[in-house]
Write an enzyme that holds these catalytic residues in place. Structure first.
Site, short mmCIF file in Angstrom:
data_model
loop_
_atom_site.label_atom_id
_atom_site.label_comp_id
_atom_site.label_asym_id
_atom_site.label_seq_id
_atom_site.Cartn_x
_atom_site.Cartn_y
_atom_site.Cartn_z
N LYS A 1 0.86 -1.19 0.00
CA LYS A 1 0.00 0.00 0.00
C LYS A 1 0.89 1.24 0.00
CE LYS A 1 -4.36 1.17 2.27
NZ LYS A 1 -5.13 0.98 3.51
O1 G3P Z 1 -9.40 2.12 4.17
C1 G3P Z 1 -9.06 3.36 4.69
C2 G3P Z 1 -9.69 3.51 6.00
O2 G3P Z 1 -9.02 2.78 6.98
C3 G3P Z 1 -9.92 4.89 6.45
O3 G3P Z 1 -11.12 4.83 7.10
O4 G3P Z 1 -12.83 5.56 8.64
O5 G3P Z 1 -10.42 6.20 9.03
O6 G3P Z 1 -11.73 7.22 7.19
P1 G3P Z 1 -11.54 6.04 8.05
#
Ligand code: G3P
Length: 215
Positions: A87
């Site tokens: 990633k």
């Molecule tokens: O896949 C990316 C993710 O982990 C981010 O999610 O909820 O932190 O915006 P969030």
């Protein structure tokens, strides 16, 4: 549509795998920190532990931000297990690294994507997956689903093979709308996947069937 789980929590990964609908896992440094995984050796071991639970792709994020560092880190991650996807953040050296990894047959996930232009660059650099963060766009009053729609159009126009991995998914309607728009993958918390199961008419209908079965 593929379902990935967006966590580094082994119990949740196992629960989703046992459900039989899991196609892979995504992690990031924040999710690893949330599980208290610290130190390089522990982090690498944790990625292998995840690979041993699931049979699909497992995204492991680099923390370097310059090309040589990303290359070194990404190669080390990719050598851990055949399921590892490196990633890489959407930055200038990240784009260079995507191209490099692609030429070496190493799978990649371009992360922190918030615009169609960034997604176009990721596809041109040969990323395996592109991760538009729809929930974080919603958080700043910008419809994340519009970005999925735009990327789908661009990738279809030019037949790019890069898979659209809808990320920062927060709830079941995100998953359903991403499926309607043709995202290839949604990476979700376990709660969003299991929420797809729920319908009050299913619960009341089952209760009635079970009651009638006793008659
Ligand atoms: O896949 C990316 C993710 O982990 C981010 O999610 O909820 O932190 O915006 P969030």
């Amino acid at each position: 549509m593929k379902f990935f789980i967006d966590t580094a929590n082994l119990a949740q990964i196992k629960e989703a795998e046992d459900l039989g609908v899991l196609d892979g896992v995504t992690t990031n440094p924040s999710l690893m920190a949330k599980e208290g995984i610290k130190g390089e050796a522990n982090i690498l071991k944790h990625y292998v532990d995840i690979c041993n639970i699931v049979s699909g792709d497992v995204s492991a994020e680099v923390i370097s931000t310059e090309f040589e560092g990303i290359k070194k880190e990404g190669e080390a991650l990719a050598s851990l297990h055949k399921q590892i996807v490196v990633k890489v953040p959407m930055i200038k050296d990240g784009v260079k690294a995507l191209k490099y990894f692609s030429s070496k047959g190493i799978k990649t996930n371009c992360t922190l994507v918030f615009s169609a232009g960034q997604a176009l660059l990721a596809a041109k650099a040969g990323a395996t997956y592109v991760s538009p963060f729809i929930g974080r766009l919603d958080d700043v009053s910008t419809d994340g689903l519009d970005l999925i729609r735009d990327i789908r159009t661009i990738y279809d126009n030019y037949r790019y093979k890069t898979q659209i991995l809808a990320a920062s998914v927060r709830h079941p309607m995100h998953i359903i709308n991403c499926a309607k728009l043709g995202a290839d993958v949604a990476t979700c918390p376990l709660s969003a996947i299991t929420a797809l199961l729920k319908h009050p008419l299913t619960d009341s209908g089952l209760a009635q069937f079970l009651a009638d079965a006793k008659k």
